[in-house]
Scaffold this motif. Structure first.
Motif, short mmCIF file in Angstrom:
data_model
loop_
_atom_site.label_atom_id
_atom_site.label_comp_id
_atom_site.label_asym_id
_atom_site.label_seq_id
_atom_site.Cartn_x
_atom_site.Cartn_y
_atom_site.Cartn_z
N HIS A 1 0.52 -0.84 -0.30
CA HIS A 1 -0.08 -0.47 -0.22
C HIS A 1 0.94 1.34 -0.14
O HIS A 1 0.27 2.21 0.32
CB HIS A 1 -0.95 -0.73 1.37
CG HIS A 1 -0.41 -0.17 2.48
ND1 HIS A 1 0.08 0.47 2.90
CD2 HIS A 1 -0.50 -1.58 3.19
CE1 HIS A 1 0.81 -0.03 4.40
NE2 HIS A 1 -0.23 -1.10 4.55
N GLN B 1 -1.90 1.28 -5.40
CA GLN B 1 -1.58 0.03 -4.47
C GLN B 1 -2.53 -0.36 -3.65
O GLN B 1 -3.07 -0.87 -2.82
CB GLN B 1 0.20 -0.71 -3.48
CG GLN B 1 0.99 -0.62 -5.26
CD GLN B 1 1.91 -0.25 -4.51
OE1 GLN B 1 2.61 0.19 -3.28
NE2 GLN B 1 2.82 -1.64 -4.67
N ALA B 2 -2.58 0.97 -2.84
CA ALA B 2 -3.43 1.08 -2.01
C ALA B 2 -4.85 1.34 -2.19
O ALA B 2 -5.52 -0.34 -0.96
CB ALA B 2 -3.27 2.48 -0.74
N GLU C 1 -6.91 -1.77 -0.45
CA GLU C 1 -8.22 -2.23 1.06
C GLU C 1 -9.12 -2.31 0.06
O GLU C 1 -10.43 -3.11 0.83
CB GLU C 1 -8.41 -0.41 0.60
CG GLU C 1 -7.07 0.47 1.40
CD GLU C 1 -8.09 2.07 1.60
OE1 GLU C 1 -8.36 2.45 0.57
OE2 GLU C 1 -7.18 2.72 1.92
#
Length: 153
Positions: free
Chosen positions: A114, A119-120, A124
């Protein structure tokens, strides 16, 4: 599963079983296979691990340690006091926060990260799907504004 801090049983009903379910669901979500260890520890233990491996002299909610061994994805360690405090501050049950953090750690072992915004978001969404499969609330539903007010990401 290693229950190193007995206080986990007072905070969460059957913490080992919940952690196992969360880890299995996260690995299924990531399409990963292999063994992993989950250490349900106290803050002092996680503080020591965080200092040794990340040069940070404080406990954190969850640490992930990828393994270099075939068939073993790695290890995840959680700090009871930090998890309880974060759950209380977020108005969540410690069991839901435990499951989320185990899933988060397992996804790290499966290759998720993340660091970048994209990516985060992917991580999530994967965490939200895992929590839905477990019948637990989406940890990201609160919204970014409230998280920022608390000093979160």
């Amino acid at each position: 599963m290693i229950l190193a801090a007995p206080g986990w049983r007072a905070a969460v009903k059957r913490p080992e079983a919940l952690a196992r379910r969360a880890a299995e669901a996260a690995l299924r979500e990531a399409g990963a296979a292999g063994a992993m260890t989950v250490l349900l520890a106290d803050d002092g233990t996680v503080k020591r691990l965080n200092g040794q491996h990340r040069a940070k002299a404080k406990p954190t909610n969850v640490l992930s340690f990828p393994a270099a061994m075939p068939g073993h994805l790695g290890d995840v360690a959680l700090a009871l006091g930090v998890v309880r405090r974060e759950a209380r501050e977020a108005g969540r049950h410690p069991a839901a926060h435990l499951a989320h953090l185990v899933a988060h750690g397992a996804l790290h072992l499966a290759g998720h990260d993340h660091l970048a915004a994209g990516q985060a978001r992917r991580m999530e969404r994967a965490e939200a799907r895992v929590m839905r499969r477990l019948g637990l609330p989406n940890p990201w539903k609160e919204g970014r504004a409230a998280q920022r007010q608390r000093g979160g990401p």
